[in-house]
Design a protein around this motif. Structure first.
Motif, PDB file in Angstrom:
ATOM      1  N   ARG A  54      54.113 -37.136 -37.625  1.00 53.16           N
ATOM      2  CA  ARG A  54      53.808 -35.756 -36.822  1.00 53.16           C
ATOM      3  C   ARG A  54      53.148 -34.968 -37.665  1.00 53.16           C
ATOM      4  O   ARG A  54      53.885 -34.564 -38.550  1.00 53.16           O
ATOM      5  N   GLU A  55      51.617 -34.767 -37.515  1.00 52.66           N
ATOM      6  CA  GLU A  55      51.195 -33.873 -38.274  1.00 52.66           C
ATOM      7  C   GLU A  55      51.701 -32.290 -38.199  1.00 52.66           C
ATOM      8  O   GLU A  55      51.865 -32.030 -37.016  1.00 52.66           O
ATOM      9  N   GLN A  56      51.881 -31.724 -39.211  1.00 55.14           N
ATOM     10  CA  GLN A  56      52.563 -30.329 -39.078  1.00 55.14           C
ATOM     11  C   GLN A  56      51.158 -29.325 -39.532  1.00 55.14           C
ATOM     12  O   GLN A  56      50.474 -29.668 -40.134  1.00 55.14           O
ATOM     13  N   ASP A  57      51.182 -28.180 -38.681  1.00 55.41           N
ATOM     14  CA  ASP A  57      50.562 -26.809 -39.013  1.00 55.41           C
ATOM     15  C   ASP A  57      51.153 -25.879 -39.986  1.00 55.41           C
ATOM     16  O   ASP A  57      52.216 -25.395 -39.516  1.00 55.41           O
ATOM     17  N   LEU A  58      50.963 -26.236 -41.312  1.00 60.61           N
ATOM     18  CA  LEU A  58      51.835 -25.342 -42.238  1.00 60.61           C
ATOM     19  C   LEU A  58      51.639 -23.843 -42.002  1.00 60.61           C
ATOM     20  O   LEU A  58      52.194 -23.092 -42.752  1.00 60.61           O
ATOM     21  N   PHE A  59      50.438 -23.504 -41.438  1.00 61.54           N
ATOM     22  CA  PHE A  59      50.183 -22.024 -41.270  1.00 61.54           C
ATOM     23  C   PHE A  59      50.616 -21.480 -40.153  1.00 61.54           C
ATOM     24  O   PHE A  59      50.608 -20.254 -39.743  1.00 61.54           O
ATOM     25  N   ASN A  60      51.327 -22.409 -39.246  1.00 61.89           N
ATOM     26  CA  ASN A  60      52.091 -21.936 -37.993  1.00 61.89           C
ATOM     27  C   ASN A  60      53.170 -22.896 -37.767  1.00 61.89           C
ATOM     28  O   ASN A  60      53.015 -23.824 -36.873  1.00 61.89           O
ATOM     29  N   LYS A  61      54.358 -22.773 -38.397  1.00 59.56           N
ATOM     30  CA  LYS A  61      55.328 -23.900 -38.361  1.00 59.56           C
ATOM     31  C   LYS A  61      55.985 -23.953 -37.261  1.00 59.56           C
ATOM     32  O   LYS A  61      56.550 -22.899 -36.757  1.00 59.56           O
ATOM     33  N   LEU A  87      60.329 -28.435 -37.255  1.00 58.85           N
ATOM     34  CA  LEU A  87      60.365 -28.359 -38.595  1.00 58.85           C
ATOM     35  C   LEU A  87      61.287 -27.352 -39.371  1.00 58.85           C
ATOM     36  O   LEU A  87      61.969 -27.511 -40.341  1.00 58.85           O
ATOM     37  N   LEU A  88      61.300 -26.103 -38.939  1.00 64.55           N
ATOM     38  CA  LEU A  88      62.221 -25.107 -39.294  1.00 64.55           C
ATOM     39  C   LEU A  88      63.540 -25.661 -39.073  1.00 64.55           C
ATOM     40  O   LEU A  88      64.546 -25.214 -40.116  1.00 64.55           O
ATOM     41  N   GLU A  89      63.887 -26.180 -38.220  1.00 68.32           N
ATOM     42  CA  GLU A  89      65.360 -26.736 -37.602  1.00 68.32           C
ATOM     43  C   GLU A  89      65.638 -27.915 -38.777  1.00 68.32           C
ATOM     44  O   GLU A  89      66.875 -27.947 -39.298  1.00 68.32           O
ATOM     45  N   MET A  90      64.615 -28.737 -39.056  1.00 68.89           N
ATOM     46  CA  MET A  90      65.007 -29.982 -39.958  1.00 68.89           C
ATOM     47  C   MET A  90      64.932 -29.532 -41.233  1.00 68.89           C
ATOM     48  O   MET A  90      65.709 -30.208 -42.064  1.00 68.89           O
ATOM     49  N   ASN A  91      64.269 -28.801 -41.932  1.00 70.80           N
ATOM     50  CA  ASN A  91      64.300 -28.235 -43.130  1.00 70.80           C
ATOM     51  C   ASN A  91      64.392 -26.629 -43.177  1.00 70.80           C
ATOM     52  O   ASN A  91      63.394 -25.767 -43.684  1.00 70.80           O
ATOM     53  N   PRO A  92      65.708 -26.241 -42.919  1.00 68.00           N
ATOM     54  CA  PRO A  92      65.692 -24.845 -42.889  1.00 68.00           C
ATOM     55  C   PRO A  92      65.610 -24.061 -44.260  1.00 68.00           C
ATOM     56  O   PRO A  92      65.434 -22.834 -44.446  1.00 68.00           O
ATOM     57  N   LYS A 130      61.678 -25.157 -45.778  1.00 66.93           N
ATOM     58  CA  LYS A 130      60.626 -24.880 -44.564  1.00 66.93           C
ATOM     59  C   LYS A 130      59.352 -25.794 -45.046  1.00 66.93           C
ATOM     60  O   LYS A 130      58.253 -25.286 -44.575  1.00 66.93           O
ATOM     61  N   LYS A 131      59.515 -26.795 -45.705  1.00 66.75           N
ATOM     62  CA  LYS A 131      58.344 -27.635 -46.124  1.00 66.75           C
ATOM     63  C   LYS A 131      58.374 -29.135 -45.756  1.00 66.75           C
ATOM     64  O   LYS A 131      59.275 -29.444 -45.155  1.00 66.75           O
ATOM     65  N   ILE A 132      57.088 -29.648 -45.624  1.00 67.37           N
ATOM     66  CA  ILE A 132      56.857 -30.964 -45.504  1.00 67.37           C
ATOM     67  C   ILE A 132      57.375 -31.726 -46.854  1.00 67.37           C
ATOM     68  O   ILE A 132      56.634 -30.977 -47.792  1.00 67.37           O
ATOM     69  N   PRO A 133      57.277 -33.057 -46.936  1.00 64.62           N
ATOM     70  CA  PRO A 133      57.386 -33.966 -46.044  1.00 64.62           C
ATOM     71  C   PRO A 133      58.950 -33.854 -45.482  1.00 64.62           C
ATOM     72  O   PRO A 133      59.871 -33.781 -46.464  1.00 64.62           O
ATOM     73  N   VAL A 134      59.195 -34.010 -44.126  1.00 67.46           N
ATOM     74  CA  VAL A 134      60.539 -34.280 -43.637  1.00 67.46           C
ATOM     75  C   VAL A 134      60.676 -35.625 -43.205  1.00 67.46           C
ATOM     76  O   VAL A 134      59.809 -36.001 -42.283  1.00 67.46           O
ATOM     77  N   LEU A 135      61.442 -36.726 -43.667  1.00 66.81           N
ATOM     78  CA  LEU A 135      61.665 -37.739 -43.089  1.00 66.81           C
ATOM     79  C   LEU A 135      62.911 -37.883 -42.265  1.00 66.81           C
ATOM     80  O   LEU A 135      64.013 -37.474 -42.563  1.00 66.81           O
ATOM     81  N   ILE A 136      62.858 -38.285 -41.051  1.00 65.83           N
ATOM     82  CA  ILE A 136      63.871 -38.197 -40.128  1.00 65.83           C
ATOM     83  C   ILE A 136      64.491 -39.432 -39.774  1.00 65.83           C
ATOM     84  O   ILE A 136      63.593 -40.097 -38.915  1.00 65.83           O
ATOM     85  N   HIS A 137      65.499 -39.906 -40.128  1.00 62.95           N
ATOM     86  CA  HIS A 137      66.081 -41.264 -39.920  1.00 62.95           C
ATOM     87  C   HIS A 137      67.410 -41.250 -38.750  1.00 62.95           C
ATOM     88  O   HIS A 137      68.107 -40.790 -39.384  1.00 62.95           O
TER      89      HIS A 137
END
Lengths: 211, 211
Positions: B33-40, B44-49, B52-59
């Motif tokens: 899932r491509e993220q817009d880092l200038f408009n998060k 994304l914010l919930e997964m990496n509070p 607030k960065k990528i990459p986030v691996l969700i297993h």
């Protein structure tokens, strides 16, 4: 053949404290060799030619570098007593995430600025919230994240005195956690006296050219 | 139940590339899932509070953070195919040391300064000397350190064009290594076109406010 374990270290180093604690937790006898970081000797340079830094853990002649990597190494080589990392991969990843957070956000910047109040307090709160009502960061047993952070505690007094740093009021759980940790034999043996650190702090600032 | 694997990522990210390659090496299907880092977005914010960065691996609903930690996690959860880290503790510690070196000394500063010539070349030489005459950093098999570094290769052209960066002449072994790596299917699938990165570079500099 018995293991030969040498630790090249510098007594006020929060990184070195980690490795000392991990070795104590595993009950490993080691030859502690204090280093003069302002006049590094050839053995240190040979053992860590890339970064030229302490702590260096030398196990049967082979150097292991970087304190968090050293904790993992110690846990893998001597797995029997007091596991330091959880066995579950997700919990291991979580522990490593917090170790990395402490390195990047707590230790690094603080060492440079000696306490910019707002920012430090925010990080303190992040850690306070992660700790929550647990006894240790990993739950009921003392481990990797506790070891990663506790050395910081021996510098609190120095930060309060020379920086604008004070987290006691805002992070009571963190302080209670630190007080629990320092009662542990491995920590008590490995952390220097706060008073000694506080006396040393202005000397270090001078040597580093920070006024 | 089949594993649900989601990757929150941003296509030019050298960190994201690591996780993509590791997943490909293990033949794990994942929902990119491509993220817009200038408009998060809120997920994304919930997964990496914290960062607030990528990459986030969700297993299976649980987030694993930090690309090097993700590689280790992937290797621990799916150990069967293509081991990424050596099983020997000392060699594991060595691999992690170089991963850490790449993060601290190669990726970090370069991202900020886009190539201060002398310094970058020195780091290139350190890596060149560590690689030596080996096929991959770990020896005969592609693994952790290769994955940690290879994403950098897709940025070489951009660095040469916009920075004062050029290592080809001084680090022929490193370049030969990179050319070997990109022939691997996992890498070929995961690295963007150099040309696309080079076109994107000035846009990124502008967004970051770097002239």
């Amino acid at each position: 053949m018995a293991d030969e374990v040498i630790l090249l270290d510098f007594w006020p180093s929060m990184f070195g404290m980690r490795t000392r604690i991990a070795l104590e937790e595993k009950n490993i006898k080691f030859d502690y060799r204090e280093q003069d970081l302002f006049n590094k000797d050839s053995f240190l340079l040979e053992m860590n030619p890339v970064h030229k830094k302490i702590p260096v853990l030398i196990h049967n002649g082979k150097p292991v570098l970087e304190s968090l990597i050293q904790i993992e190494y110690i846990d893998e080589v001597w797995p029997g007593q007091n596991p330091l990392l959880p066995s579950d991969p997700y919990q291991r990843a979580q522990a490593k995430f917090w170790g990395d957070f402490i390195d990047k956000k707590v230790y690094g910047p603080t060492r440079l600025i000696w306490g910019a109040k707002g920012e430090e307090q925010e990080k303190g709160k992040t850690l306070e919230s992660e700790l929550g009502d647990k006894i240790y960061f990993g739950g009921k047993t003392f481990g990797y994240v506790d070891i990663a952070l506790i050395g910081f505690y021996s510098w609190f007094e120095a930060y309060e005195k020379f920086g604008s740093f004070s987290i006691e009021a805002e992070c009571p759980k963190l302080i209670a956690w630190a007080k629990r940790c320092v009662k542990r034999e491995s920590v008590a043996k490995s952390l220097p006296d706060s008073e000694k650190v506080t006396k040393f702090a202005p000397e270090l600032k001078k040597k580093l050219g920070i006024e």
